[in-house]
Scaffold this motif. Structure first.
Motif, short mmCIF file in Angstrom:
data_model
loop_
_atom_site.label_atom_id
_atom_site.label_comp_id
_atom_site.label_asym_id
_atom_site.label_seq_id
_atom_site.Cartn_x
_atom_site.Cartn_y
_atom_site.Cartn_z
N ASP A 120 0.86 -1.18 0.00
CA ASP A 120 0.00 0.00 0.00
C ASP A 120 0.90 1.23 0.00
OD1 ASP A 120 -1.90 1.96 0.38
OD2 ASP A 120 -2.92 0.89 2.00
N ILE A 121 0.82 2.03 -1.07
CA ILE A 121 1.70 3.19 -1.22
C ILE A 121 0.88 4.46 -1.06
CG2 ILE A 121 3.35 4.35 -2.71
CD1 ILE A 121 3.73 1.68 -4.18
N GLY A 122 1.27 5.29 -0.10
CA GLY A 122 0.56 6.54 0.18
C GLY A 122 0.82 7.61 -0.86
N ALA A 123 -0.03 8.63 -0.85
CA ALA A 123 0.04 9.72 -1.81
C ALA A 123 1.39 10.42 -1.76
CB ALA A 123 -1.07 10.72 -1.54
N GLY A 124 1.93 10.69 -2.93
CA GLY A 124 3.16 11.46 -3.04
C GLY A 124 4.44 10.69 -2.74
N ALA A 125 4.35 9.40 -2.48
CA ALA A 125 5.53 8.61 -2.15
C ALA A 125 6.41 8.43 -3.39
CB ALA A 125 5.14 7.26 -1.59
N GLY A 140 4.34 5.21 3.65
CA GLY A 140 3.64 6.42 4.07
C GLY A 140 3.57 7.49 2.99
N ALA A 141 2.64 8.40 3.16
CA ALA A 141 2.49 9.51 2.23
C ALA A 141 3.77 10.34 2.22
CB ALA A 141 1.31 10.37 2.64
N ASN A 142 4.19 10.72 1.03
CA ASN A 142 5.36 11.57 0.79
C ASN A 142 6.68 10.94 1.22
OD1 ASN A 142 3.93 13.74 -0.43
ND2 ASN A 142 3.22 14.31 1.62
N ALA A 143 6.70 9.66 1.49
CA ALA A 143 7.95 8.98 1.86
C ALA A 143 8.86 8.90 0.64
CB ALA A 143 7.67 7.57 2.38
N VAL A 144 10.16 8.97 0.87
CA VAL A 144 11.15 8.77 -0.19
C VAL A 144 11.92 7.51 0.18
CG1 VAL A 144 13.15 9.72 -1.38
CG2 VAL A 144 11.30 11.25 -0.66
N VAL A 145 11.61 6.42 -0.52
CA VAL A 145 12.18 5.12 -0.21
C VAL A 145 13.32 4.82 -1.17
CG1 VAL A 145 11.69 2.67 0.12
CG2 VAL A 145 9.91 4.36 0.59
N LEU A 146 14.52 4.70 -0.60
CA LEU A 146 15.72 4.43 -1.39
C LEU A 146 16.40 3.13 -0.96
CD1 LEU A 146 17.19 8.05 -1.28
CD2 LEU A 146 15.82 7.02 -3.10
#
Length: 169
Positions: A120-125, A140-146
């Motif tokens: 489940d990917i939140g908005a702006g991720a 989470g919303a707006n998360a930056v996953v690297l």
């Protein structure tokens, strides 16, 4: 193709007018055309796909190329600003929202995220680079996953912090 479309429609709650559903219909058509024989018919269908893809991209704001590998029950909750790299892959029952980018970290490295089932990917991720997102993960919303996210974890923040999901009581 039709089994996947039925699954996508069901995942969208039967709302055939949902813009995310129509982007998925064009995607499923694009995947299906690869198996069409003879070659001349496939080339004609490829032309139709390219026109439909561009129309879907303009109308829905969703860039979902047919090169993406995707399981059943994919849901695009909200339209607009969604970009998915053709190198990405999704498992079954994934959900994304508006403003999500699943793509390359660097242009010269054609490696995009590989997502498991029930993500489940939140908005702006933003999910970028050669990373693996496990099963039953929430972004989470707006998360930056690297970085990789193991099964049954949550990722949130900039840059993303990864923590185990709390046990349900």
């Amino acid at each position: 193709m039709f089994d996947h479309i039925r699954s996508d429609l069901s995942a969208h709650g039967g709302h055939w007018g949902a813009q995310g559903f129509w982007a998925l219909v064009v995607y499923r058509f694009g995947r299906w055309r690869y198996g069409v024989r003879p070659v001349l018919l496939r080339k004609f269908l490829s032309l139709i796909y390219k026109v439909l893809y561009k129309l879907a991209q303009i109308i829905t704001g969703i860039e979902l190329p047919c090169e993406v590998r995707m399981g059943k029950g994919f849901v695009i909750d909200h339209f607009g600003g969604i970009v998915v790299s053709g190198y990405a892959s999704f498992g079954d029952n994934c959900r994304i929202r508006n403003g999500v980018v699943v793509g390359l970290r660097r242009v010269d490295e054609p490696c995009a995220p590989q997502l498991g089932n029930n993500v489940d990917i939140g908005a702006g991720a933003k999910l970028l680079g050669n990373i693996r997102i496990g099963n039953n993960v929430a972004i989470g919303a707006n998360a930056v996953v690297l970085c990789d996210v193991p099964d049954d974890h949550v990722a949130y923040g900039v840059p993303a912090v990864v923590k185990p999901r709390k046990a349900k009581s």
